[in-house]
Design a protein around this motif. Structure first.
Motif, PDB file in Angstrom:
ATOM      1  N   CYS A   1       0.987  -1.162  -0.220  1.00  0.00           N
ATOM      2  CA  CYS A   1      -0.084   0.111   0.107  1.00  0.00           C
ATOM      3  C   CYS A   1       0.631   1.132   0.124  1.00  0.00           C
ATOM      4  O   CYS A   1       1.205   1.662  -0.930  1.00  0.00           O
ATOM      5  N   ALA A   2       0.959   2.121   1.157  1.00  0.00           N
ATOM      6  CA  ALA A   2       1.369   3.461   1.095  1.00  0.00           C
ATOM      7  C   ALA A   2       2.390   3.635   2.078  1.00  0.00           C
ATOM      8  O   ALA A   2       2.674   4.750   2.223  1.00  0.00           O
ATOM      9  N   PHE A   3       2.858   2.865   3.031  1.00  0.00           N
ATOM     10  CA  PHE A   3       3.681   3.243   4.033  1.00  0.00           C
ATOM     11  C   PHE A   3       5.220   2.622   3.987  1.00  0.00           C
ATOM     12  O   PHE A   3       4.940   1.424   4.162  1.00  0.00           O
ATOM     13  N   LEU A   4       6.161   3.503   4.036  1.00  0.00           N
ATOM     14  CA  LEU A   4       7.553   2.755   4.139  1.00  0.00           C
ATOM     15  C   LEU A   4       8.280   3.450   4.937  1.00  0.00           C
ATOM     16  O   LEU A   4       8.276   4.752   5.124  1.00  0.00           O
ATOM     17  N   ALA A   5       9.201   2.731   5.566  1.00  0.00           N
ATOM     18  CA  ALA A   5      10.580   3.524   6.405  1.00  0.00           C
ATOM     19  C   ALA A   5      11.611   2.680   6.351  1.00  0.00           C
ATOM     20  O   ALA A   5      11.546   1.421   6.047  1.00  0.00           O
ATOM     21  N   ALA A   6      12.736   3.059   6.162  1.00  0.00           N
ATOM     22  CA  ALA A   6      13.968   2.565   5.900  1.00  0.00           C
ATOM     23  C   ALA A   6      15.015   2.876   6.917  1.00  0.00           C
ATOM     24  O   ALA A   6      15.189   3.941   7.550  1.00  0.00           O
ATOM     25  N   GLY A   7      15.757   1.711   7.461  1.00  0.00           N
ATOM     26  CA  GLY A   7      16.807   2.099   8.532  1.00  0.00           C
ATOM     27  C   GLY A   7      18.211   1.703   7.698  1.00  0.00           C
ATOM     28  O   GLY A   7      18.147   1.556   6.376  1.00  0.00           O
ATOM     29  N   GLU A   8      19.166   1.301   8.281  1.00  0.00           N
ATOM     30  CA  GLU A   8      20.430   1.056   7.602  1.00  0.00           C
ATOM     31  C   GLU A   8      20.247  -0.453   7.158  1.00  0.00           C
ATOM     32  O   GLU A   8      20.837  -0.754   6.006  1.00  0.00           O
ATOM     33  N   ARG A   9      19.559  -1.282   7.604  1.00  0.00           N
ATOM     34  CA  ARG A   9      19.648  -2.867   7.602  1.00  0.00           C
ATOM     35  C   ARG A   9      18.214  -3.160   6.955  1.00  0.00           C
ATOM     36  O   ARG A   9      18.010  -4.329   6.169  1.00  0.00           O
ATOM     37  N   MET A  10      17.239  -2.458   7.548  1.00  0.00           N
ATOM     38  CA  MET A  10      15.948  -3.124   7.256  1.00  0.00           C
ATOM     39  C   MET A  10      14.922  -2.033   6.567  1.00  0.00           C
ATOM     40  O   MET A  10      15.280  -0.889   6.898  1.00  0.00           O
ATOM     41  N   VAL A  11      14.156  -2.607   5.740  1.00  0.00           N
ATOM     42  CA  VAL A  11      13.029  -1.548   5.290  1.00  0.00           C
ATOM     43  C   VAL A  11      11.534  -2.187   5.811  1.00  0.00           C
ATOM     44  O   VAL A  11      11.400  -3.364   5.747  1.00  0.00           O
ATOM     45  N   TRP A  12      10.879  -1.371   6.191  1.00  0.00           N
ATOM     46  CA  TRP A  12       9.441  -1.720   6.782  1.00  0.00           C
ATOM     47  C   TRP A  12       8.484  -1.086   5.979  1.00  0.00           C
ATOM     48  O   TRP A  12       8.385   0.063   5.732  1.00  0.00           O
ATOM     49  N   ALA A  13       7.414  -1.941   5.499  1.00  0.00           N
ATOM     50  CA  ALA A  13       6.432  -1.856   4.567  1.00  0.00           C
ATOM     51  C   ALA A  13       5.010  -1.969   5.433  1.00  0.00           C
ATOM     52  O   ALA A  13       4.766  -2.955   5.867  1.00  0.00           O
ATOM     53  N   ALA A  14       4.232  -0.951   5.664  1.00  0.00           N
ATOM     54  CA  ALA A  14       2.935  -0.984   6.531  1.00  0.00           C
ATOM     55  C   ALA A  14       1.806  -0.907   5.313  1.00  0.00           C
ATOM     56  O   ALA A  14       1.937  -0.049   4.386  1.00  0.00           O
ATOM     57  N   GLY A  15       0.931  -1.877   5.551  1.00  0.00           N
ATOM     58  CA  GLY A  15      -0.192  -1.797   4.355  1.00  0.00           C
ATOM     59  C   GLY A  15      -1.424  -1.185   4.793  1.00  0.00           C
ATOM     60  O   GLY A  15      -2.252  -1.023   3.786  1.00  0.00           O
ATOM     61  N   GLY A  16      -1.736  -0.567   6.025  1.00  0.00           N
ATOM     62  CA  GLY A  16      -3.014   0.099   6.249  1.00  0.00           C
ATOM     63  C   GLY A  16      -3.842  -1.004   5.959  1.00  0.00           C
ATOM     64  O   GLY A  16      -3.977  -1.936   6.509  1.00  0.00           O
ATOM     65  N   HIS A  17      -5.074  -0.544   5.558  1.00  0.00           N
ATOM     66  CA  HIS A  17      -6.445  -1.328   5.142  1.00  0.00           C
ATOM     67  C   HIS A  17      -6.037  -2.384   4.159  1.00  0.00           C
ATOM     68  O   HIS A  17      -6.749  -3.346   4.148  1.00  0.00           O
ATOM     69  N   CYS A  18      -4.891  -2.554   3.289  1.00  0.00           N
ATOM     70  CA  CYS A  18      -4.595  -3.394   2.718  1.00  0.00           C
ATOM     71  C   CYS A  18      -4.046  -4.711   3.351  1.00  0.00           C
ATOM     72  O   CYS A  18      -4.134  -5.797   2.750  1.00  0.00           O
ATOM     73  N   ALA A  19      -3.188  -4.469   4.327  1.00  0.00           N
ATOM     74  CA  ALA A  19      -2.661  -5.658   5.071  1.00  0.00           C
ATOM     75  C   ALA A  19      -2.390  -5.220   6.713  1.00  0.00           C
ATOM     76  O   ALA A  19      -2.263  -4.491   6.872  1.00  0.00           O
ATOM     77  N   SER A  20      -2.888  -6.271   7.293  1.00  0.00           N
ATOM     78  CA  SER A  20      -2.847  -6.073   8.751  1.00  0.00           C
ATOM     79  C   SER A  20      -1.438  -6.206   9.447  1.00  0.00           C
ATOM     80  O   SER A  20      -1.368  -6.035  10.886  1.00  0.00           O
ATOM     81  N   SER A  21      -0.579  -6.540   8.782  1.00  0.00           N
ATOM     82  CA  SER A  21       0.907  -6.521   9.441  1.00  0.00           C
ATOM     83  C   SER A  21       1.917  -5.632   8.474  1.00  0.00           C
ATOM     84  O   SER A  21       1.683  -4.952   7.685  1.00  0.00           O
ATOM     85  N   VAL A  22       2.896  -5.308   9.362  1.00  0.00           N
ATOM     86  CA  VAL A  22       4.101  -4.664   8.797  1.00  0.00           C
ATOM     87  C   VAL A  22       5.036  -5.621   8.102  1.00  0.00           C
ATOM     88  O   VAL A  22       5.673  -6.406   9.168  1.00  0.00           O
ATOM     89  N   MET A  23       5.517  -5.288   6.857  1.00  0.00           N
ATOM     90  CA  MET A  23       6.316  -6.441   6.314  1.00  0.00           C
ATOM     91  C   MET A  23       7.836  -5.911   6.493  1.00  0.00           C
ATOM     92  O   MET A  23       8.199  -4.670   6.546  1.00  0.00           O
ATOM     93  N   ARG A  24       8.550  -6.941   6.700  1.00  0.00           N
ATOM     94  CA  ARG A  24      10.251  -6.434   6.960  1.00  0.00           C
ATOM     95  C   ARG A  24      10.893  -6.824   5.688  1.00  0.00           C
ATOM     96  O   ARG A  24      10.774  -7.922   5.177  1.00  0.00           O
ATOM     97  N   ILE A  25      11.838  -6.120   5.290  1.00  0.00           N
ATOM     98  CA  ILE A  25      12.530  -6.428   3.953  1.00  0.00           C
ATOM     99  C   ILE A  25      13.995  -6.447   4.344  1.00  0.00           C
ATOM    100  O   ILE A  25      14.464  -5.125   4.936  1.00  0.00           O
ATOM    101  N   ASN A  26      14.858  -7.148   4.377  1.00  0.00           N
ATOM    102  CA  ASN A  26      16.234  -7.270   4.411  1.00  0.00           C
ATOM    103  C   ASN A  26      16.888  -6.261   3.358  1.00  0.00           C
ATOM    104  O   ASN A  26      16.951  -6.617   2.143  1.00  0.00           O
ATOM    105  N   GLY A  27      17.427  -5.034   3.563  1.00  0.00           N
ATOM    106  CA  GLY A  27      17.987  -4.217   2.840  1.00  0.00           C
ATOM    107  C   GLY A  27      19.372  -4.495   2.168  1.00  0.00           C
ATOM    108  O   GLY A  27      19.843  -4.127   1.115  1.00  0.00           O
TER     109      GLY A  27
END
Length: 147
Positions: free
Chosen positions: A40-66
């Motif tokens: 959906c529409a929400f992202l934040a990135a740190g040095e090692r991980m990226v975090w994607a929140a889905g809002g009403h599209c998904a009830s969890s926050v996905m973790r991506i190894n950067g």
């Protein structure tokens, strides 16, 4: 959504359930990360991980190894994550329906704290020694996290 971190620019492509990694030096897509749910529409990135929140599209926050550009699991225990930010050694999630700010350990992806709010949190930012929250009434709340 778009975020920067770990030497890259990250952009959601909700229509194909993916996030792309852009090299800012060459302005080219260097990786495409397919997710099992819409980012959906929400992202934040740190040095090692990226975090994607889905809002009403998904009830969890996905973790991506950067570093590997691969999905690294999900943060379970949120209902409607509509904002995400990285700072103070934590990942912060605005959980709309729960009326909470959720604190996540970035190394384990587990929830380590919850802050109940009166309003509905909708956006987050980190800066000036605080976590900033805009709620559904337009109020801006300042939270000073303790380690």
């Amino acid at each position: 959504a778009m975020a920067t971190g770990g030497g890259a620019v990250w952009v959601t492509l909700p229509s194909v359930d993916s996030i792309v990694r852009i090299d800012p030096g060459t302005n080219t897509v260097v990786a495409r990360v397919h997710l099992s749910q819409q980012p959906c529409a929400f992202l934040a990135a740190g040095e090692r991980m990226v975090w994607a929140a889905g809002g009403h599209c998904a009830s969890s926050v996905m973790r991506i190894n950067g570093r590997t550009n691969m999905p690294a699991g999900a943060v379970k225990g949120t209902s409607v994550p509509v904002g995400v930010a990285v700072g103070f050694g934590s990942v912060w999630v605005a959980d709309l329906d729960a009326r909470q700010i959720v604190r996540v350990d970035p190394h384990t992806g587990r929830i380590v704290g919850r802050l109940q709010l009166r309003g509905l949190p909708v956006r987050l930012a980190v800066g000036f020694g605080s976590l900033w929250v805009r709620d559904d009434t337009g109020r801006v709340l300042r939270i000073t996290p303790q380690r």
